[in-house]
Design a protein around this motif. Structure first.
Motif, PDB file in Angstrom:
ATOM      1  N   TYR A   1       0.811  -1.343   0.078  1.00 59.33           N
ATOM      2  CA  TYR A   1      -0.179   0.054   0.216  1.00 59.33           C
ATOM      3  C   TYR A   1       1.115   1.445   0.165  1.00 59.33           C
ATOM      4  CZ  TYR A   1       0.993  -0.004   4.867  1.00 59.33           C
ATOM      5  OH  TYR A   1       1.471  -0.243   6.004  1.00 59.33           O
TER       6      TYR A   1
ATOM      7  N   GLN B   1      -4.445   1.781  -1.287  1.00 59.12           N
ATOM      8  CA  GLN B   1      -4.555   1.036  -2.017  1.00 59.12           C
ATOM      9  C   GLN B   1      -4.618   0.431  -3.546  1.00 59.12           C
ATOM     10  OE1 GLN B   1      -2.987  -1.897  -1.527  1.00 59.12           O
ATOM     11  NE2 GLN B   1      -3.377  -3.150  -3.264  1.00 59.12           N
TER      12      GLN B   1
ATOM     13  N   LYS C   1      -5.127  -2.894   4.978  1.00 57.66           N
ATOM     14  CA  LYS C   1      -5.629  -2.924   3.446  1.00 57.66           C
ATOM     15  C   LYS C   1      -6.180  -4.201   3.777  1.00 57.66           C
ATOM     16  CE  LYS C   1      -2.845  -4.920   1.396  1.00 57.66           C
ATOM     17  NZ  LYS C   1      -2.636  -5.557   0.837  1.00 57.66           N
TER      18      LYS C   1
ATOM     19  N   GLU D   1      -9.172  -4.486   1.087  1.00 56.08           N
ATOM     20  CA  GLU D   1      -8.758  -5.444   0.067  1.00 56.08           C
ATOM     21  C   GLU D   1      -9.680  -7.150  -0.292  1.00 56.08           C
ATOM     22  OE1 GLU D   1      -4.934  -6.020  -2.325  1.00 56.08           O
ATOM     23  OE2 GLU D   1      -4.916  -7.108  -0.978  1.00 56.08           O
TER      24      GLU D   1
END
Length: 137
Positions: free
Chosen positions: A78, A92, A123, A127
């Protein structure tokens, strides 16, 4: 205890000012709150305009470079926008999307490894949620 609800809200990029976007830009909302937007609105107007311009250029200019942007931090997948010393917006890149998912302020020095690891865990969660979001659309 219910699992957190994670949403993605698109930020519209002004085509008039920056041209046609080549990337979509989103920010994360978890349990009806967004650390990115809450902290963005707490910045002074000049810094807000600076952050908007950086994000807009990232969304419209292929491989846009700026000393205030790092697309990938060493050891992580990221990146960060650092509009002022010790203020960080984390994002990201995922396909044709930029997803802003966290904000951090550090009064002095730099962030330590533990903080970057915590951000990395967020993250990864976001994601995974974004992949599901894309499949539902």
């Amino acid at each position: 205890m219910e699992p957190p609800t994670i949403e993605f809200r698109e930020i519209k990029i002004s085509q008039k000012d920056y041209g046609t976007p080549i990337k979509k830009v989103y920010f994360v909302i978890e349990n009806k709150r967004s650390s990115v937007m809450e902290n963005f609105y707490n910045l002074d107007k000049k810094t807000q305009a600076q952050v908007k311009a950086l994000i807009s250029k990232m969304a419209t200019i292929p491989q846009y470079q700026s000393p205030q942007i790092r697309y990938a931090l060493v050891g992580y997948t990221y990146g960060e926008i650092k509009p002022k010393p010790h203020r960080f917006f984390f994002f990201q890149m995922y396909g044709d999307a930029l997803i802003f998912f966290d904000y951090c302020i550090k009064k002095k020095d730099s962030l330590n490894h533990e903080i970057y690891e915590q951000i990395n865990q967020k993250k990864e969660r976001y994601e995974h949620a974004y992949r599901e979001y894309v499949q539902r659309r």
